[in-house]
Write a protein that holds these residues in place. Structure first.
Motif, mmCIF file in Angstrom:
data_model
loop_
_atom_site.group_PDB
_atom_site.id
_atom_site.type_symbol
_atom_site.label_atom_id
_atom_site.label_comp_id
_atom_site.label_asym_id
_atom_site.label_seq_id
_atom_site.Cartn_x
_atom_site.Cartn_y
_atom_site.Cartn_z
ATOM 1 N N ILE A 1 38.889 36.431 33.140
ATOM 2 C CA ILE A 1 39.323 35.668 34.313
ATOM 3 C C ILE A 1 39.390 34.204 33.890
ATOM 4 O O ILE A 1 38.369 33.609 33.521
ATOM 5 C CB ILE A 1 38.327 35.864 35.478
ATOM 6 C CG1 ILE A 1 38.324 37.342 35.886
ATOM 7 C CG2 ILE A 1 38.661 34.969 36.657
ATOM 8 C CD1 ILE A 1 37.102 37.743 36.674
ATOM 9 N N LEU B 1 38.426 29.951 45.922
ATOM 10 C CA LEU B 1 37.990 29.978 44.530
ATOM 11 C C LEU B 1 38.424 28.692 43.841
ATOM 12 O O LEU B 1 39.563 28.249 43.992
ATOM 13 C CB LEU B 1 38.581 31.185 43.796
ATOM 14 C CG LEU B 1 38.123 32.564 44.281
ATOM 15 C CD1 LEU B 1 38.948 33.661 43.628
ATOM 16 C CD2 LEU B 1 36.638 32.781 44.015
ATOM 17 N N VAL C 1 37.526 29.366 38.535
ATOM 18 C CA VAL C 1 36.581 30.416 38.155
ATOM 19 C C VAL C 1 36.957 30.978 36.786
ATOM 20 O O VAL C 1 38.103 31.364 36.553
ATOM 21 C CB VAL C 1 36.565 31.544 39.214
ATOM 22 C CG1 VAL C 1 35.743 32.729 38.729
ATOM 23 C CG2 VAL C 1 36.017 31.012 40.530
ATOM 24 N N LEU D 1 37.825 37.204 44.734
ATOM 25 C CA LEU D 1 37.923 37.377 43.286
ATOM 26 C C LEU D 1 38.122 38.841 42.935
ATOM 27 O O LEU D 1 38.957 39.171 42.075
ATOM 28 C CB LEU D 1 36.659 36.838 42.610
ATOM 29 C CG LEU D 1 36.615 36.921 41.082
ATOM 30 C CD1 LEU D 1 37.802 36.207 40.460
ATOM 31 C CD2 LEU D 1 35.305 36.354 40.547
#
Length: 362
Positions: free
Chosen positions: A5, A18, A21, A44
């Motif tokens: 990610i 988010l 991240v 997420l």
């Protein structure tokens, strides 16, 4: 399958779900996304699944960019909190559904489907329920069937969104142990969302603690619990007492009490010390300046432990202490007892950004 990610951002209107991240999940790993409501953990998970699109950043599966790949092409199995079983189908047909809707060229034969479904039912220990309908099952049985259905299509990644959140405490505890054993047998890369600290610490290989769209800490359950990186992580992972004071001549000054700190902590005119309820001793005799005088307000037996609520004599708040029942019985405490509190362990976090913890044994 490994998951990477990279620099993920996601906003819903003005709300930033988010914020930059970054996370790497190894193949075969079981990772928990842990945090309070609204911290971004489900967002997420949905981005990993392809159910949401990030505003910026990338999702890589086994080194290949999957950010724009359709959810059906990601080889992901998804288990929801509320089972999402088809009520008009039997348990067998629910599990077989994902196989039956495959394109003709990749669809297994009926014989292969039957064999696979019964193998999965054996795996989740519910083969005897094949002809029942979801309404005839308990909550725990429904969730195991939902997991079997997700596994039927042989996903490379298994994603679970609060999988046990709708179940009562006893069933939840049984299922999370079962999930851990199942994962050890299958080794499917798995990511599950939870707000239950105990669940994350018991089940996961690693825990990712999120807060307000950012990752606060990543680590093994032991590392995250024993060495929290921030005050937020420390407080989120269990009950905690806060003691306001200062650091002077290497000691924690809390009210009139002076508690020794190892090392050479720098002087602070204002400091916050943290201690969990089980890290504080209750003394009947006055040890002098090395303890905090208090009075017992309430006593709550909790099975093998006893939770005691006390008021500091200096008027600076309530303190909770947990004692093993045999220790409590020896102390012969009652409401109104005058005692002295002695933290065995204090944690002190950095003043400026709260990101550098120091474990101190008092």
């Amino acid at each position: 399958m490994s998951i990477e990610i990279r620099d993920i951002h996601k906003a819903f209107g003005r709300f930033k779900a988010l914020k930059n991240v970054n996370l790497e999940i190894a193949g075969g790993e079981l990772v928990a996304l842990l945090g309070p409501s609204g911290c971004g953990k489900t967002t997420l998970l949905r981005i990993i699944a392809g159910l949401e699109t990030p505003d910026a950043g990338a999702i890589l599966f086994h080194g290949e960019d999957a950010t724009d790949r359709h959810v059906r092409d990601r080889e992901v199995g998804f288990v929801f909190q509320h089972y999402a079983l088809f009520r008009h189908m039997t348990v067998f047909e629910n599990i077989a559904f994902g196989l039956r809707v495959r394109p003709k060229e990749t669809r297994p034969s009926e014989e292969e489907i039957r064999a696979k479904v019964h193998k999965l039912l054996d795996l989740v220990q519910l083969d005897w329920l094949a002809e029942r309908y979801p309404a005839q099952l308990s909550g725990g049985q429904r969730q195991r069937i939902a997991l079997a259905r997700a596994l039927a299509v042989e996903p490379k990644v298994l994603l679970l969104d609060e999988p046990f959140g709708a179940l009562d405490a006893k069933v939840r505890k049984e299922l999370r142990r079962w999930l851990r054993r199942l994962h050890d047998e299958l080794h499917v890369t798995s990511v599950f969302v939870t707000h239950d600290q105990e669940e994350a610490l018991e089940v996961a290989d690693r825990v990712v603690v999120l807060n307000e769209g950012r990752i606060e800490q990543i680590g093994t359950p032991e590392a995250v619990y024993d060495h929290p990186a921030t005050p937020f992580v420390y407080q989120f992972l269990g009950d905690v007492n806060l003691f306001h004071g200062r650091v002077h001549d290497g000691h924690a000054k809390i009210g009139e009490a002076q508690l020794a700190l190892p090392g050479d902590p720098e002087h602070r005119d204002s400091a916050v010390f943290y201690a969990r309820p089980h890290e504080i001793d209750i003394l009947r005799d006055n040890p002098g300046q090395s303890a905090i005088p208090a009075t017992v307000l309430d006593i709550r037996p909790l099975g093998a432990t006893v939770r005691i609520e006390l008021e500091r004599d200096d008027g600076h708040g309530i303190v909770e202490v947990e004692l093993a029942r045999d220790r409590y019985n020896r102390e012969e405490l009652g409401r109104g007892s005058r005692v002295y509190l002695q933290p065995r362990r204090l944690r002190l976090f950095a003043d400026r950004d709260g990101t550098v913890p120091t474990d101190k044994a008092a």
